[in-house]
Motif scaffolding. Structure first.
Motif, PDB file in Angstrom:
ATOM      1  N   ARG A 477       0.830  -1.214   0.000  1.00 13.97           N
ATOM      2  CA  ARG A 477       0.000   0.000   0.000  1.00 13.97           C
ATOM      3  C   ARG A 477       0.863   1.262   0.000  1.00 13.97           C
ATOM      4  NH1 ARG A 477      -5.266   1.164   1.940  1.00 13.97           N
ATOM      5  NH2 ARG A 477      -5.526   3.322   2.671  1.00 13.97           N
ATOM      6  N   ASP A 504     -11.207  -5.023  -7.265  1.00 16.39           N
ATOM      7  CA  ASP A 504     -11.134  -5.974  -6.154  1.00 16.39           C
ATOM      8  C   ASP A 504     -11.925  -7.225  -6.479  1.00 16.39           C
ATOM      9  OD1 ASP A 504     -13.600  -4.825  -3.686  1.00 16.39           O
ATOM     10  OD2 ASP A 504     -13.810  -5.320  -5.814  1.00 16.39           O
ATOM     11  N   LEU A 524      -5.804 -14.479  -3.982  1.00 19.21           N
ATOM     12  CA  LEU A 524      -5.172 -13.163  -4.053  1.00 19.21           C
ATOM     13  C   LEU A 524      -3.844 -13.235  -4.814  1.00 19.21           C
ATOM     14  CD1 LEU A 524      -5.834 -11.823  -0.439  1.00 19.21           C
ATOM     15  CD2 LEU A 524      -7.004 -11.162  -2.546  1.00 19.21           C
ATOM     16  N   ARG A 543      -1.079  -3.897  -4.145  1.00 16.57           N
ATOM     17  CA  ARG A 543      -2.178  -4.319  -3.278  1.00 16.57           C
ATOM     18  C   ARG A 543      -2.336  -3.280  -2.182  1.00 16.57           C
ATOM     19  NH1 ARG A 543      -2.158  -9.358   0.990  1.00 16.57           N
ATOM     20  NH2 ARG A 543      -4.377  -9.316   1.538  1.00 16.57           N
ATOM     21  N   GLU A 547      -8.560  -7.418  -0.431  1.00 15.07           N
ATOM     22  CA  GLU A 547      -8.709  -7.944  -1.791  1.00 15.07           C
ATOM     23  C   GLU A 547      -8.722  -6.826  -2.816  1.00 15.07           C
ATOM     24  OE1 GLU A 547     -12.947  -7.639  -0.099  1.00 15.07           O
ATOM     25  OE2 GLU A 547     -10.932  -7.990   0.617  1.00 15.07           O
ATOM     26  N   GLU A 548      -8.212  -5.656  -2.455  1.00 14.71           N
ATOM     27  CA  GLU A 548      -8.229  -4.481  -3.323  1.00 14.71           C
ATOM     28  C   GLU A 548      -6.854  -4.254  -3.955  1.00 14.71           C
ATOM     29  OE1 GLU A 548      -9.425  -1.494  -0.609  1.00 14.71           O
ATOM     30  OE2 GLU A 548     -11.563  -1.895  -0.832  1.00 14.71           O
ATOM     31  N   PHE A 549      -6.872  -3.952  -5.250  1.00 13.55           N
ATOM     32  CA  PHE A 549      -5.638  -3.723  -5.990  1.00 13.55           C
ATOM     33  C   PHE A 549      -5.768  -2.442  -6.809  1.00 13.55           C
ATOM     34  CE2 PHE A 549      -5.906  -8.224  -5.221  1.00 13.55           C
ATOM     35  CZ  PHE A 549      -4.606  -8.632  -4.988  1.00 13.55           C
ATOM     36  N   VAL A 588     -13.671 -10.245 -10.899  1.00 14.25           N
ATOM     37  CA  VAL A 588     -13.357  -8.985 -10.223  1.00 14.25           C
ATOM     38  C   VAL A 588     -14.183  -7.875 -10.864  1.00 14.25           C
ATOM     39  CG1 VAL A 588     -11.013  -9.679  -9.654  1.00 14.25           C
ATOM     40  CG2 VAL A 588     -11.429  -8.426 -11.772  1.00 14.25           C
ATOM     41  N   ASP A 609     -12.807   4.898  -6.719  1.00 17.57           N
ATOM     42  CA  ASP A 609     -13.627   4.114  -5.786  1.00 17.57           C
ATOM     43  C   ASP A 609     -15.106   4.195  -6.169  1.00 17.57           C
ATOM     44  OD1 ASP A 609     -14.978   4.225  -2.655  1.00 17.57           O
ATOM     45  OD2 ASP A 609     -13.713   2.546  -3.238  1.00 17.57           O
TER      46      ASP A 609
END
Length: 627
Positions: A477, A504, A524, A543, A547-549, A588, A609
């Protein structure tokens, strides 16, 4: 820090210095109270400088003027317990030692003159008189050999080894401290052996072997706690904190520093402030720059330039903090103060850190000429240190070789026979010794090279660990946001497009709940691998959550970004998920956004987002673009 070493040496010598002479037993005059006080100085450390002063005053009143043996014990105790909080007081302590040396100058050398010399060198070190101190310590050791005083020999080696360690001359330090250790153990002086072992452990730590240092330090801490020696236990606690710091256990190191800081708060405010300097250094490593700056600025009110050793590191860490906060002028000013202090102490390891940091500052400020010069100075100091170690080893080998040669030549003169045979033997031995010397030097160079390679490799590994997500091996991150900021800055300057994809895993909670976290982790990893294969050279996958990329797409307009996002979704949907778990399917959702004059990265991420939310709302396995 140097002041910790001084106060340890000062207190311990003050407590045990009378053990140098076991002479009270031959004094016919009984003086139980004086002997009790002298024994107290031998066997335990006063709880405070005030108690030491009170005991010295009582001892002076108790001893009669003609009691020469106990008068000498008083003189030694007073020398080691001088008040030395300012430069003026340190100079006064040196003056007292010199006055007593003049009084007891005959016969010379004697045990009391050697002991007073060792006392004086402790104060000389505080004024930065390193060369004078080393010469005086060497003379004291030689004189102790002349009068056959093994305990004074050990004390001299121990003090000289401690000074070498502080200067960064680890080869000489280990040689002196190991010699002192051998003397203490042969004399069965466990207390002195433990004190010296603590200094030996400190040298190991400074040399880079913090694990070995920590092993000895924990043993010593246990011994001191069991014996109720609180001051010695506290000093070892500080050394343990330093070793933990080198082993990167910064939270535990700071916890130990705070314990010592609390213990010394009222007793030794200068050393207590010195603990703040160590804590601040760890906070810098933890990225807590503002907290570190506050601690260092508070310590500045106590650690003034007259306390040269802690002041040098205070300024070094202050410079590093200002550098991390991008305040380059303040950082360079603090570095200049640190450099002056390290030069006074002839502290090569500290000076090396100054030059390295200065090079980094100039690099960050894009002052390439000064950055190059500082880096060249840094390498020069390092090479000088390496050369000093190798020169000493080579000199030792040559000395041993010459000693053997002289011995054999004397044997030839005494025997008056077999001249040619012995000469031939000598030539062969010389060749063998030369081969041995060359081999040893080669081994030393190989070891140094291996050590340097390992250090560089470790540095690269630490950097990778700091910027890489441990599970998926893509950017973590923090690194993702750092790279995003760089892309955004470049986009603003060059007017080139910049896009990003925020995606995600759909229904990932069900995967964890129904198949377990291990399968979830495998999913993942697969998502990260697929994303890495889908992107182009120059794009970055990171990442940023469970589970967010995020995929960063520099120099990319929205149409190409949308194409990459659709390719990503298709590849993930068509992946053979049964290889991970039978009957598993995974998709995804993604939000795509491009830079449109947003003020900062957070605005761009918020739009991404929202686009991702729209993709989820559309039934998942969708791509939405924020327009």
């Amino acid at each position: 820090m140097f002041i910790k070493q001084f106060l340890l040496t000062s207190f311990i010598f003050a407590s045990y210095l009378s053990s140098i002479f076991i002479c009270l037993s031959v004094d016919a005059t009984e003086n139980k109270r004086a002997d009790t006080i002298i024994t107290l100085f031998k066997t335990s450390k006063p709880s405070s400088p005030q108690q030491a002063s009170s005991l010295l005053q009582e001892l002076k009143k108790t001893i009669s003027p003609d009691d020469l043996l106990r008068q000498k014990e008083y003189i030694r105790a007073k020398c080691w317990n001088q008040k030395v909080e300012t430069n003026a007081q340190i100079e006064q302590a040196i003056s007292f030692a010199n006055e007593q040396l003049d009084i007891f100058n005959s016969p010379a050398p004697s045990k009391i003159t050697i002991d007073l010399t060792l006392c004086k060198t402790t104060y000389q070190r505080l004024l930065g008189q390193v060369d004078t101190t080393l010469q005086d310590l060497t003379n004291a050791i030689n004189q102790a050999y002349i009068i056959e005083a093994p305990l004074l020999i050990a004390h001299g080696y121990s003090q000289r080894g401690t000074l070498h360690s502080y200067q960064g001359n680890y080869s000489a330090s280990l040689e002196d401290l190991l010699t002192a250790q051998s003397h203490y153990e042969s004399l069965k002086l466990n207390y002195w052996a433990n004190i010296n072992l603590g200094e030996l452990a400190t040298s190991y730590r400074r040399f880079g072997d913090a694990k070995s240092a920590l092993k000895y330090q924990l043993q010593l801490e246990d011994i001191y706690i069991k014996e109720g020696k609180l001051f010695e236990a506290n000093d070892i606690n500080i050394q343990i904190a330093s070793s933990l710091e080198q082993l990167n256990d910064l939270e535990e190191a700071n916890a130990r520093y705070r314990v010592s800081q609390q213990f010394l708060h009222d007793k030794q405010p200068v050393i207590s402030a010195d603990m703040s300097i160590n804590i601040a250094n760890n906070l810098i490593s933890l990225g807590q720059y503002s907290k570190a700056l506050t601690l260092l600025q508070q310590a500045e009110s106590t650690i003034t330039p007259e306390y040269n050793a802690p002041y040098s590191f205070l300024q070094l860490y202050l410079a590093n903090t200002q550098f991390k906060l991008n305040n380059y002028p303040a950082s360079l000013a603090a570095l200049q103060n640190a450099e002056k202090a390290f030069i006074i102490d002839k502290n090569q390891r500290g000076l090396s850190q100054v030059l390295e940091l200065r090079s980094n500052i100039y690099q960050a400020d894009k002052d390439w000429q000064n950055a190059y010069q500082s880096l060249a100075d840094y390498l020069k100091v390092h090479l000088a240190q390496d050369e000093r170690v190798l020169t000493k080893l080579n000199a030792e080998l040559r000395t041993r070789f010459d000693t053997d040669r002289i011995k054999h030549e004397n044997d030839l003169l005494l025997q008056h026979a077999n001249d040619k045979e012995i000469q031939l033997h000598m030539l062969q031995r010389n060749k063998t010794m030369q081969i041995i010397i060359i081999t040893l030097v080669g081994i030393i160079l190989i070891l140094v090279s291996i050590f340097a390679y390992k250090q560089m490799n470790h540095k690269q590994q630490y950097r990778k660990l700091a910027f890489t997500d441990e599970l998926t091996q893509v950017a973590n991150r923090r690194e993702t946001y750092v790279q995003a900021e760089k892309c955004l800055t470049l986009c603003k300057k060059s007017q080139k497009p910049f896009s990003l994809i925020f995606f995600d895993a759909d229904y990932f909670k069900l995967v964890n709940d129904e198949l377990g976290h291990y399968i979830g982790d495998q999913v993942l990893i697969c998502l990260a691998n697929i994303a890495t294969k889908v992107i182009r050279n120059g794009d970055i996958v990171g990442r940023v959550g469970g589970e967010e990329f995020i995929i960063l797409l520099p120099d990319t307009d929205i149409e190409i970004a949308l194409t990459i996002a659709n390719r990503l979704l298709t590849t993930i949907e068509q992946y053979e998920w049964s290889t991970v778990s039978s009957n598993l399917t995974q998709t995804v959702s993604a939000g795509v956004v491009r830079y449109q004059e947003e003020k900062d990265l957070s605005e761009l991420l918020l739009k991404a987002d929202k686009a991702l939310y729209e993709a989820k709302a559309a039934g998942r396995n969708h791509v939405k673009v924020y327009l």
